[in-house]
Design a protein around this motif. Structure first.
Motif, PDB file in Angstrom:
ATOM      1  N   TYR A   1     -37.794 -12.422 -22.684  1.00  0.00           N
ATOM      2  CA  TYR A   1     -38.707 -11.338 -22.329  1.00  0.00           C
ATOM      3  C   TYR A   1     -38.685 -10.304 -23.442  1.00  0.00           C
ATOM      4  N   THR A   2     -39.823 -10.134 -24.106  1.00  0.00           N
ATOM      5  CA  THR A   2     -39.940  -9.127 -25.157  1.00  0.00           C
ATOM      6  C   THR A   2     -40.476  -7.824 -24.547  1.00  0.00           C
ATOM      7  N   HIS A   3     -40.460  -6.781 -25.362  1.00  0.00           N
ATOM      8  CA  HIS A   3     -40.852  -5.443 -24.887  1.00  0.00           C
ATOM      9  C   HIS A   3     -40.048  -5.056 -23.647  1.00  0.00           C
ATOM     10  N   CYS A   4     -38.800  -5.480 -23.593  1.00  0.00           N
ATOM     11  CA  CYS A   4     -37.977  -5.196 -22.413  1.00  0.00           C
ATOM     12  C   CYS A   4     -36.631  -4.645 -22.864  1.00  0.00           C
ATOM     13  N   GLU A   5     -36.511  -3.335 -22.867  1.00  0.00           N
ATOM     14  CA  GLU A   5     -35.259  -2.689 -23.250  1.00  0.00           C
ATOM     15  C   GLU A   5     -34.381  -2.503 -22.014  1.00  0.00           C
ATOM     16  N   ILE A   6     -33.166  -3.021 -22.086  1.00  0.00           N
ATOM     17  CA  ILE A   6     -32.191  -2.792 -21.024  1.00  0.00           C
ATOM     18  C   ILE A   6     -31.490  -1.473 -21.327  1.00  0.00           C
ATOM     19  N   ALA A   7     -31.684  -0.487 -20.449  1.00  0.00           N
ATOM     20  CA  ALA A   7     -31.182   0.863 -20.702  1.00  0.00           C
ATOM     21  C   ALA A   7     -29.879   1.165 -19.991  1.00  0.00           C
ATOM     22  N   ARG A   8     -29.561   0.362 -18.957  1.00  0.00           N
ATOM     23  CA  ARG A   8     -28.366   0.668 -18.165  1.00  0.00           C
ATOM     24  C   ARG A   8     -27.908  -0.584 -17.436  1.00  0.00           C
ATOM     25  N   LEU A   9     -26.587  -0.714 -17.271  1.00  0.00           N
ATOM     26  CA  LEU A   9     -25.987  -1.773 -16.468  1.00  0.00           C
ATOM     27  C   LEU A   9     -25.230  -1.130 -15.305  1.00  0.00           C
ATOM     28  N   ALA A  10     -25.107  -1.869 -14.241  1.00  0.00           N
ATOM     29  CA  ALA A  10     -24.273  -1.422 -13.119  1.00  0.00           C
ATOM     30  C   ALA A  10     -23.434  -2.603 -12.655  1.00  0.00           C
ATOM     31  N   TYR A  11     -22.123  -2.403 -12.619  1.00  0.00           N
ATOM     32  CA  TYR A  11     -21.219  -3.464 -12.177  1.00  0.00           C
ATOM     33  C   TYR A  11     -21.248  -3.542 -10.655  1.00  0.00           C
TER      34      TYR A  11
ATOM     35  N   PHE B   1     -31.033  -2.576 -15.616  1.00  0.00           N
ATOM     36  CA  PHE B   1     -32.130  -1.647 -15.383  1.00  0.00           C
ATOM     37  C   PHE B   1     -32.932  -1.435 -16.668  1.00  0.00           C
ATOM     38  N   SER B   2     -34.228  -1.266 -16.505  1.00  0.00           N
ATOM     39  CA  SER B   2     -35.089  -0.919 -17.633  1.00  0.00           C
ATOM     40  C   SER B   2     -35.004   0.581 -17.907  1.00  0.00           C
ATOM     41  N   ALA B   3     -35.692   1.024 -18.955  1.00  0.00           N
ATOM     42  CA  ALA B   3     -35.700   2.454 -19.297  1.00  0.00           C
ATOM     43  C   ALA B   3     -36.379   3.294 -18.223  1.00  0.00           C
ATOM     44  N   THR B   4     -37.230   2.678 -17.410  1.00  0.00           N
ATOM     45  CA  THR B   4     -37.907   3.402 -16.341  1.00  0.00           C
ATOM     46  C   THR B   4     -37.147   3.328 -15.020  1.00  0.00           C
ATOM     47  N   GLY B   5     -35.961   2.713 -15.050  1.00  0.00           N
ATOM     48  CA  GLY B   5     -35.162   2.606 -13.841  1.00  0.00           C
ATOM     49  C   GLY B   5     -35.443   1.384 -12.998  1.00  0.00           C
ATOM     50  N   GLN B   6     -36.338   0.521 -13.434  1.00  0.00           N
ATOM     51  CA  GLN B   6     -36.663  -0.700 -12.704  1.00  0.00           C
ATOM     52  C   GLN B   6     -35.504  -1.689 -12.786  1.00  0.00           C
ATOM     53  N   VAL B   7     -35.198  -2.357 -11.690  1.00  0.00           N
ATOM     54  CA  VAL B   7     -34.202  -3.420 -11.707  1.00  0.00           C
ATOM     55  C   VAL B   7     -34.825  -4.638 -12.380  1.00  0.00           C
ATOM     56  N   VAL B   8     -34.243  -5.043 -13.491  1.00  0.00           N
ATOM     57  CA  VAL B   8     -34.770  -6.158 -14.266  1.00  0.00           C
ATOM     58  C   VAL B   8     -34.146  -7.474 -13.821  1.00  0.00           C
ATOM     59  N   ALA B   9     -32.841  -7.478 -13.557  1.00  0.00           N
ATOM     60  CA  ALA B   9     -32.158  -8.717 -13.187  1.00  0.00           C
ATOM     61  C   ALA B   9     -30.831  -8.400 -12.519  1.00  0.00           C
TER      62      ALA B   9
ATOM     63  N   MET C   1     -41.913 -17.340 -24.749  1.00  0.00           N
ATOM     64  CA  MET C   1     -41.609 -15.914 -24.647  1.00  0.00           C
ATOM     65  C   MET C   1     -42.667 -15.229 -23.807  1.00  0.00           C
ATOM     66  N   GLU C   2     -42.257 -14.219 -23.086  1.00  0.00           N
ATOM     67  CA  GLU C   2     -43.165 -13.425 -22.274  1.00  0.00           C
ATOM     68  C   GLU C   2     -42.910 -11.949 -22.547  1.00  0.00           C
ATOM     69  N   SER C   3     -44.005 -11.188 -22.591  1.00  0.00           N
ATOM     70  CA  SER C   3     -43.857  -9.750 -22.696  1.00  0.00           C
ATOM     71  C   SER C   3     -43.567  -9.182 -21.316  1.00  0.00           C
ATOM     72  N   TRP C   4     -42.601  -8.286 -21.216  1.00  0.00           N
ATOM     73  CA  TRP C   4     -42.231  -7.687 -19.940  1.00  0.00           C
ATOM     74  C   TRP C   4     -43.283  -6.634 -19.545  1.00  0.00           C
ATOM     75  N   PRO C   5     -43.682  -6.492 -18.250  1.00  0.00           N
ATOM     76  CA  PRO C   5     -43.120  -7.230 -17.129  1.00  0.00           C
ATOM     77  C   PRO C   5     -43.676  -8.641 -17.042  1.00  0.00           C
ATOM     78  N   ALA C   6     -42.814  -9.575 -16.636  1.00  0.00           N
ATOM     79  CA  ALA C   6     -43.221 -10.973 -16.524  1.00  0.00           C
ATOM     80  C   ALA C   6     -44.127 -11.158 -15.321  1.00  0.00           C
ATOM     81  N   THR C   7     -44.733 -12.336 -15.236  1.00  0.00           N
ATOM     82  CA  THR C   7     -45.660 -12.611 -14.145  1.00  0.00           C
ATOM     83  C   THR C   7     -44.965 -13.178 -12.920  1.00  0.00           C
ATOM     84  N   LYS C   8     -43.652 -13.460 -13.016  1.00  0.00           N
ATOM     85  CA  LYS C   8     -42.924 -13.988 -11.875  1.00  0.00           C
ATOM     86  C   LYS C   8     -42.815 -12.937 -10.777  1.00  0.00           C
TER      87      LYS C   8
END
Length: 363
Positions: free
Chosen positions: A141-151, A159-167, A1-8
């Motif tokens: 990935y812990t500490h990583c809330e997905i706040a929004r999806l976009a099709y 997207f994360s709660a801060t608007g960052q693209v997570v995946a 497990m990794e705490s977000w943001p990951a090191t990749k």
């Protein structure tokens, strides 16, 4: 497990997974393993510090206890295969003593012998052990809330709660409680008609709140009992469940101590939700004293866990077939307790079933 943001690197992080699982409770973990068994790359995103959801464990003041789910039913094919084979460990134990019942008049009776004949599985150092064993082989990935999806026609951007693209992934499996899943869908960019259909279906679920207290006394204050736990049989008592943690394993409590887990009924929990922890501990001690027929002193230790979305109402469970009829064509899938209720063995089974549904859609 990794705490977000990951090191990749950002590009590697966005493109490495074929399926994103939102929520790393036991349903999501079971689904992820099934998908990996079919050679799909999976990443799980969990907003909390730890995996497991309500199948969790807390350690406080030398005590180890389960404030949410209490054990795992035995004689269930999916969970038995996971507990006894795939994730077998010497930490796994069966609770020896039975569960008895009590009613609104504090009358305690022996429980159902057929139910008490079935194994009740747990772990020496807490139910969280299962989720941690399952998470070891997964990308979580812990500490990583997905706040929004976009099709993205096809595929999904997370997207994360801060608007960052997570995946960015071809498929998404949402394992959140139905109200949280509905909030996620409401915040997301979905194809025309899909959002309305999903919100209508997810909105049918209703959840009950739960106040769960751990209360400790010297063992001399509470003599041994012939039962491990008591469950309210008529659903009219302020207490719904009372159990002794040391009956799961002696490692749970310091020597010469006893620890009770007291879970309060939904109506009582709702009415007392805003009480502070000390007031709840005092009121619950009074209730326990009346139930057990002895005057208990103030507990030497107490801990309060509030579960606002503890258990879905059985009469308002969702139908997986109805929901996936509209979501599956877009690579969007759902799992979790909204379909099965709050039992761990059912959540494990539901996770596998949702994974199989996702796999079938790719053929």
């Amino acid at each position: 497990m990794e705490s977000w943001p990951a090191t990749k690197g950002e590009s590697e992080r966005e493109q490495s997974a074929e399926v994103a699982v939102i929520g790393a409770g036991v349903s999501g973990l079971a689904a992820a393993h099934m998908l990996r068994d079919h050679e799909l790359q999976v990443a799980l995103y969990e907003r909390e510090e730890r995996v497991g959801g309500r199948a969790t464990t807390r350690a406080r003041a030398g005590f180890c206890f389960d404030p949410g789910a209490q054990y795992i039913h035995g004689n269930a094919p999916v969970s038995d295969a996971l507990l006894l084979q795939r994730f077998a460990t010497s930490e796994l134990v069966s609770i020896a003593k039975p569960v008895w019942t009590f009613d609104s008049q504090n009358r305690i009776r022996e429980g159902d012998p057929r139910q008490n004949a079935l194994p009740r599985w747990t772990y020496r150092h807490g139910l969280l052990t299962l989720a941690e064993l399952m998470a070891r082989e997964l990308t979580v990935y812990t500490h990583c809330e997905i706040a929004r999806l976009a099709y993205m026609r096809p595929g999904w951007r997370l997207f994360s709660a801060t608007g960052q693209v997570v995946a960015e992934v071809p498929a998404v499996l949402v394992t959140l409680p139905a109200p949280e899943a509905a909030a996620l869908m409401a915040a997301s960019e979905l194809p025309p008609g899909l959002q309305q259909a999903l919100l209508a279906e997810l909105g049918r679920a209703r959840y009950r709140p739960l106040l769960s207290l751990a209360l400790a006394w010297p063992r001399k204050a509470l003599p041994p009992t012939p039962y491990y736990a008591l469950v309210n049989s008529d659903k009219t008592h302020p207490i719904s469940w009372l159990a002794r943690e040391e009956e799961k394993s002696p490692e749970r409590v310091p020597p010469a101590w006893t620890l009770l887990i007291v879970q309060l009924a939904p109506d009582y929990s709702r009415a007392h939700w805003s009480w502070d922890d000390q007031a709840l501990a005092t009121a619950t001690t009074t209730l326990v004293s009346a139930l057990l027929g002895q005057q208990l002193p103030a507990p030497h230790f107490y801990d309060v866990q509030r579960w606002p979305l503890a258990l879905p109402e059985p009469e308002r469970l969702l139908d997986a077939e109805t929901l996936h009829r509209v979501s599956a064509p877009y690579g969007l899938f759902f799992s979790g307790d909204a379909f099965t209720g709050g039992r761990v063995h059912l959540a494990l089974r539901q996770g596998q079933e949702s994974a199989l549904r996702l796999l079938a859609s790719r053929r």
